[in-house]
Structure formats: C-alpha cells, structure tokens
Design a protein around this motif. Sequence first.
Motif, PDB file in Angstrom:
ATOM      1  N   ARG A  61       3.159   2.778   0.575  1.00 34.01           N
ATOM      2  CA  ARG A  61       2.900   3.934   0.171  1.00 34.01           C
ATOM      3  C   ARG A  61       3.144   4.237  -1.278  1.00 34.01           C
ATOM      4  O   ARG A  61       2.753   4.647  -2.188  1.00 34.01           O
ATOM      5  CB  ARG A  61       3.194   5.026   1.015  1.00 34.01           C
ATOM      6  CG  ARG A  61       2.481   5.074   2.345  1.00 34.01           C
ATOM      7  CD  ARG A  61       3.371   5.838   3.475  1.00 34.01           C
ATOM      8  NE  ARG A  61       3.497   7.246   3.194  1.00 34.01           N
ATOM      9  CZ  ARG A  61       2.533   8.223   3.365  1.00 34.01           C
ATOM     10  NH1 ARG A  61       1.374   8.074   3.564  1.00 34.01           N
ATOM     11  NH2 ARG A  61       2.918   9.390   2.937  1.00 34.01           N
ATOM     12  N   SER A  62       4.494   3.766  -1.427  1.00 39.65           N
ATOM     13  CA  SER A  62       5.158   4.080  -2.862  1.00 39.65           C
ATOM     14  C   SER A  62       4.230   3.023  -3.865  1.00 39.65           C
ATOM     15  O   SER A  62       4.068   3.574  -5.175  1.00 39.65           O
ATOM     16  CB  SER A  62       6.771   3.723  -2.806  1.00 39.65           C
ATOM     17  OG  SER A  62       7.131   4.527  -1.968  1.00 39.65           O
ATOM     18  N   ALA A  85      -4.251  11.078  -5.376  1.00 41.48           N
ATOM     19  CA  ALA A  85      -3.323  10.201  -4.567  1.00 41.48           C
ATOM     20  C   ALA A  85      -2.427  10.863  -3.613  1.00 41.48           C
ATOM     21  O   ALA A  85      -2.106  10.654  -2.289  1.00 41.48           O
ATOM     22  CB  ALA A  85      -2.663   9.581  -5.419  1.00 41.48           C
ATOM     23  N   GLU A  86      -1.947  12.225  -4.027  1.00 44.22           N
ATOM     24  CA  GLU A  86      -1.111  13.079  -3.176  1.00 44.22           C
ATOM     25  C   GLU A  86      -1.790  13.349  -1.833  1.00 44.22           C
ATOM     26  O   GLU A  86      -1.280  13.135  -0.618  1.00 44.22           O
ATOM     27  CB  GLU A  86      -0.644  14.107  -3.982  1.00 44.22           C
ATOM     28  CG  GLU A  86       0.265  13.918  -5.218  1.00 44.22           C
ATOM     29  CD  GLU A  86       1.713  13.130  -4.533  1.00 44.22           C
ATOM     30  OE1 GLU A  86       2.076  13.530  -3.750  1.00 44.22           O
ATOM     31  OE2 GLU A  86       1.864  11.907  -4.961  1.00 44.22           O
ATOM     32  N   PHE A 127      -1.039  12.335   2.279  1.00 47.21           N
ATOM     33  CA  PHE A 127      -0.925  13.761   3.307  1.00 47.21           C
ATOM     34  C   PHE A 127       0.140  14.470   2.554  1.00 47.21           C
ATOM     35  O   PHE A 127       0.846  15.212   3.328  1.00 47.21           O
ATOM     36  CB  PHE A 127      -0.612  13.527   4.412  1.00 47.21           C
ATOM     37  CG  PHE A 127      -1.847  12.653   5.237  1.00 47.21           C
ATOM     38  CD1 PHE A 127      -3.016  12.331   4.808  1.00 47.21           C
ATOM     39  CD2 PHE A 127      -1.498  11.881   6.607  1.00 47.21           C
ATOM     40  CE1 PHE A 127      -3.830  11.663   5.336  1.00 47.21           C
ATOM     41  CE2 PHE A 127      -2.357  11.275   7.100  1.00 47.21           C
ATOM     42  CZ  PHE A 127      -3.629  11.383   6.677  1.00 47.21           C
ATOM     43  N   HIS A 128       0.297  14.421   1.232  1.00 45.25           N
ATOM     44  CA  HIS A 128       1.314  15.612   0.498  1.00 45.25           C
ATOM     45  C   HIS A 128       0.707  16.760   0.049  1.00 45.25           C
ATOM     46  O   HIS A 128      -0.379  16.847  -0.054  1.00 45.25           O
ATOM     47  CB  HIS A 128       1.959  14.661  -0.688  1.00 45.25           C
ATOM     48  CG  HIS A 128       2.769  13.548  -0.271  1.00 45.25           C
ATOM     49  ND1 HIS A 128       3.236  12.558  -1.196  1.00 45.25           N
ATOM     50  CD2 HIS A 128       3.541  13.122   0.840  1.00 45.25           C
ATOM     51  CE1 HIS A 128       3.971  11.546  -0.647  1.00 45.25           C
ATOM     52  NE2 HIS A 128       3.984  11.779   0.542  1.00 45.25           N
ATOM     53  N   LYS A 129       1.593  17.787   0.079  1.00 42.36           N
ATOM     54  CA  LYS A 129       0.995  19.141  -0.096  1.00 42.36           C
ATOM     55  C   LYS A 129       0.835  19.110  -1.608  1.00 42.36           C
ATOM     56  O   LYS A 129       1.584  18.581  -2.264  1.00 42.36           O
ATOM     57  CB  LYS A 129       1.798  20.214   0.104  1.00 42.36           C
ATOM     58  CG  LYS A 129       2.113  20.257   1.777  1.00 42.36           C
ATOM     59  CD  LYS A 129       0.876  20.532   2.409  1.00 42.36           C
ATOM     60  CE  LYS A 129       1.281  21.168   3.801  1.00 42.36           C
ATOM     61  NZ  LYS A 129       0.035  21.450   4.571  1.00 42.36           N
ATOM     62  N   ASP A 133     -10.796  18.186   1.134  1.00 37.27           N
ATOM     63  CA  ASP A 133      -9.823  16.908   1.098  1.00 37.27           C
ATOM     64  C   ASP A 133     -10.449  15.722   0.501  1.00 37.27           C
ATOM     65  O   ASP A 133     -10.021  14.564   0.285  1.00 37.27           O
ATOM     66  CB  ASP A 133      -9.402  16.592   2.453  1.00 37.27           C
ATOM     67  CG  ASP A 133     -10.821  16.284   3.413  1.00 37.27           C
ATOM     68  OD1 ASP A 133     -11.857  16.249   2.537  1.00 37.27           O
ATOM     69  OD2 ASP A 133     -10.829  15.840   4.580  1.00 37.27           O
ATOM     70  N   GLN A 134     -11.750  15.948  -0.329  1.00 34.90           N
ATOM     71  CA  GLN A 134     -12.287  15.007  -1.351  1.00 34.90           C
ATOM     72  C   GLN A 134     -12.290  13.754  -0.859  1.00 34.90           C
ATOM     73  O   GLN A 134     -11.894  12.596  -1.541  1.00 34.90           O
ATOM     74  CB  GLN A 134     -11.557  15.116  -2.655  1.00 34.90           C
ATOM     75  CG  GLN A 134     -11.174  16.493  -3.068  1.00 34.90           C
ATOM     76  CD  GLN A 134     -10.258  16.514  -4.460  1.00 34.90           C
ATOM     77  OE1 GLN A 134     -10.819  16.110  -5.467  1.00 34.90           O
ATOM     78  NE2 GLN A 134      -8.987  16.778  -4.135  1.00 34.90           N
ATOM     79  N   VAL A 135     -13.010  13.427   0.436  1.00 34.17           N
ATOM     80  CA  VAL A 135     -13.111  12.338   1.058  1.00 34.17           C
ATOM     81  C   VAL A 135     -13.867  11.182   0.118  1.00 34.17           C
ATOM     82  O   VAL A 135     -13.170  10.134   0.120  1.00 34.17           O
ATOM     83  CB  VAL A 135     -13.697  12.638   2.428  1.00 34.17           C
ATOM     84  CG1 VAL A 135     -14.101  11.031   3.012  1.00 34.17           C
ATOM     85  CG2 VAL A 135     -13.074  13.167   3.622  1.00 34.17           C
ATOM     86  N   GLU A 136     -14.969  11.658  -0.435  1.00 29.95           N
ATOM     87  CA  GLU A 136     -15.679  10.811  -0.949  1.00 29.95           C
ATOM     88  C   GLU A 136     -15.156   9.988  -2.392  1.00 29.95           C
ATOM     89  O   GLU A 136     -15.069   9.226  -2.717  1.00 29.95           O
ATOM     90  CB  GLU A 136     -17.157  11.260  -1.529  1.00 29.95           C
ATOM     91  CG  GLU A 136     -18.144  11.425  -0.010  1.00 29.95           C
ATOM     92  CD  GLU A 136     -18.055  10.383   0.821  1.00 29.95           C
ATOM     93  OE1 GLU A 136     -18.373   9.077   0.558  1.00 29.95           O
ATOM     94  OE2 GLU A 136     -17.873  10.253   2.260  1.00 29.95           O
ATOM     95  N   LYS A 137     -14.310  11.091  -2.934  1.00 28.52           N
ATOM     96  CA  LYS A 137     -13.676  10.619  -4.248  1.00 28.52           C
ATOM     97  C   LYS A 137     -12.647   9.794  -3.606  1.00 28.52           C
ATOM     98  O   LYS A 137     -12.410   8.761  -4.347  1.00 28.52           O
ATOM     99  CB  LYS A 137     -12.989  11.945  -4.846  1.00 28.52           C
ATOM    100  CG  LYS A 137     -13.911  12.802  -5.719  1.00 28.52           C
ATOM    101  CD  LYS A 137     -13.279  13.777  -6.561  1.00 28.52           C
ATOM    102  CE  LYS A 137     -14.054  14.559  -7.359  1.00 28.52           C
ATOM    103  NZ  LYS A 137     -13.625  15.513  -8.148  1.00 28.52           N
ATOM    104  N   ARG A 138     -11.846  10.071  -2.686  1.00 32.66           N
ATOM    105  CA  ARG A 138     -10.822   9.080  -2.119  1.00 32.66           C
ATOM    106  C   ARG A 138     -11.298   7.710  -1.736  1.00 32.66           C
ATOM    107  O   ARG A 138     -10.559   6.928  -1.689  1.00 32.66           O
ATOM    108  CB  ARG A 138      -9.932   9.827  -1.014  1.00 32.66           C
ATOM    109  CG  ARG A 138      -9.127  10.975  -1.620  1.00 32.66           C
ATOM    110  CD  ARG A 138      -8.048  11.623  -0.664  1.00 32.66           C
ATOM    111  NE  ARG A 138      -8.796  12.001   0.485  1.00 32.66           N
ATOM    112  CZ  ARG A 138      -8.485  11.710   1.635  1.00 32.66           C
ATOM    113  NH1 ARG A 138      -7.967  10.780   2.344  1.00 32.66           N
ATOM    114  NH2 ARG A 138      -9.028  12.638   2.540  1.00 32.66           N
TER     115      ARG A 138
END
Length: 458
Positions: A382-383, A400-401, A405-407, A420-425
């Motif tokens: 993850r890092s 990326a955050e 699953f980071h706030k 949650d911007q699924v398509e961008k991700r």
Amino acid sequence: MPPRAEELTPAQIKNLKHPGGKRPVKVAVGGVSGLHIQIWPSGAKSWVLRTRYGEWAERTRADGKIERGRKKREIGLGPYPDVLPGAARDKAREAKAKLEAGIDPIAERKAAQAALIASARRGMTFAEAWEKFAEQKVKEFSTERYRRQWRRTVELYALPELGKMAVQDIGLQDVLRVLTPLWDSKSVTAVKVRERVEKVLAYAAVQGYRKGDNPARWKGNLDMVLPAPSKVAGAENYPALQLDDVARWWQALQGREGMGAKALAFQAMTATRSGAIRFATWDEIDLKAKVWTIQPGRQSSKIPASDTPKRIPLTDDMVALLESLPRLDGSNLVFWAPRGGALSDATMGKVMRAIHEADLKAGGKGFVDAKTGEQAVPHGLRSAFRTWVAERTAFDGDLAEVALFHKVGSKVAQAYNRADQVEKRRHMMAAWGDFLNGKEAEKVVQIQGARHGRLCDY
C-alpha cells in the motif's frame, strides 16, 4: 416538662414485643431523655433519639393559637442488638451535645460517608478504571477480533506500569514511562496507547475517581516533551517495496502457485489491506459491474460500523484473476485455505518472504525497504502504491487516499463530499496494474475546469 421515662433494663428491652398492627412503635427506654427503641411488626428493633434543638421560636398553629418551642429532630442511632443499651445511651448523649453546640449529627454523618466514598474512589486503581471503561467502550465495536486488539494495546503496554497505581496519583512522568520506550520504535502503537490512557483517565475524572489535569493529554502537555509522531525518524511504517523493484517482484510472484500467491497478487493490484482480502466473499463482488463492495464493520476490513460501504473498482486484470480462482464447495470465501476457512494472517507474508529469500539465493538483492533495509511485507504494498502515485504520476493525491480508505479533508468536507470516484480510481488502478507489469505509468493531464474552477482529470 414531660414526665421522665423509667429506665428499662437490658432484659426488659430484649423482651419488648410489637403490640400488633402495620406500623412501627417507639418505646422510651429512659436513661437519656428522648431515647426510644423502635419496634417493627417483623420484630426488628432499632434505636431512635427524639429531641429538640436550636433557639426557641414562636409559631402559629392551625387553630390560631401561638406555640413556642424549638426545632424537632429524630436521629437513628443504629440497630438493636448490634448497638446495646449502654452504647445507645452514650450515642444519644453525644448527639444531644452536638445539637446543643450547633452541630447536626445527621449532616455530619452524611458528610463523613461522602468523604469515605470519595476516598474510596480516589483509591481506585488504573486497572479497575480500565475495566469499567472498557466494559462500556467495547460495545461500540462490531467484531470480537477488533475488541481484543483494542484491549491488547493497553493491557500489553500500559497496565504493567500503571495498573496498580491509583488513578488519582498518576502524573506526567508515569505516562512517560509507558510511552517513551514505544515513541521512537513503535510510534503508531504509542499513539494508540496514549489516546486510550487519556480516555481512561478522563473517564475516571468524570466518575469522580480523580481530579486535576489529564497527564496523557497531547496538546499543551505531552507535545511539550515528546516529538510529533509524524516527525519521528523511526516511525512505525511497514517495510515497503522500492518502486524500482516492483516490476521484478511482480514477475517473481507470477511464478508462484497457490491461493496465498493469488491473494497476494490481488492485494497488490487493489492496494487494500490483507484482512479485506482474506475475508472477501463472492457476494461482495459484482464481476459484471466490475466493483467490489465491502460493507462497514465487515470482519478484518478496518472499516468502522459507523462508516459507509467502500467500493473498489476492478480492472480487467483483476477480473481475470478472480475468474481464474477455483471455488470451494460450501464456502462463499474468494480466497480460502487448503483445509477450508479463511487464509491465515501469515499466509501472504510467507509468500512474500519466500520470494525475497529466493531472490537472495539467486544472487539478487532481495526486496527490502529503502530506509530500514527490512524485508518488504504485504501491507507495505500500500505504501509502494501511494509513493508511486506521488512520485511517478500526476494522479490527485486525494484520489489515492480514497483508494486506501483513508479520510480526506476535514470532517465537514467529509460530511458533504461522499463521492468515492470509482471510475476515476479505475483508471488509476489500471495504470498501477501496468506499472506492476513493468510498463511506464501513464501521466494524467489535468486542466482547469471552466465550469467549477477546479482541476479535472481527462
């Protein structure tokens, strides 16, 4: 003046009986004016002093007549035969003397009892306060596993030092004895311990067990004597793959067989936690829509029950890996152990260690963290992903955050922006997949959005 009561002997007092009825009766026993023994219908007896005290005053009765007298007082002196007649008369004389001196024995007794309770509370140990606090706090957690983990940090690191101490006596130096050995080498754990010690002491203060400032408070207290956790050189980070080693490591992983290797590959591709992978179920995955949804509170997901569902976009390579997996009859688990059930926490780590050792044996340098030289571990993937986004791409860091699953942003911003911007991700994770396979990451072109005055990805 009313007639003086005849002084009853201990034998006469013992033989007194209730005359019948539902109410208690009082019998004057003499020796001290106003001293009575109260007899209940059940036969139980207790001592009562009926007396007057204070200044003489006049009052108007209901019939209009003027009555002059002093305040009435009825004082319990204890049960019979626990308190025998001689002791009862002594207590009655003492109470009357206090009343004449302007001291209310009942108020004095209540104050003494309150002081005794307060003293007992101040004597409560940290271990006792921890148990009371934890008993209520663990109800907030959705899984037994997380409850155990939450308790373990305090029980392992704080209780050995603070457990037997009275909460009222715990000061800054006591808290530092707990935190200092952890602060440089295990800063993430140390922060958790500090937060939980602070809450236990805050609970003790609210419950009346201690007074004064909280010695485990960070701001304006511990921050004066300890470095910020984020600035500690030896901060507790998981050993991560170096970006220049990622493609070589990925190629070595492709030569591994078994469910552990498949699970590790899926973790690398999705940049999720190992617990999310190990307990993933087929009903969470929509292969047609190419989305994996993890519900809040799901076992080992690290997603609090109060949070929102987390969606992970699945790329073509991810879907291909999932479709290649064998199914286990009677189980809904995506990745399962050879004997059934979920993979153990050590399974993927074992695969990663085997890859590292095989590379060393072949004359390579292995796969180690750039800063510590320690062998990279699954969580360090993850890092590596986050470093790749920052150093090798133009993808938005917040994107990326979200993938990790980071706030992101303040609590207010989080409340209003739940996308949650699924398509961008999906585009970002596909580029990450290319990087795993040794391809140069595609740069994301960002231009100024004319309508909303913000950066947009195209």
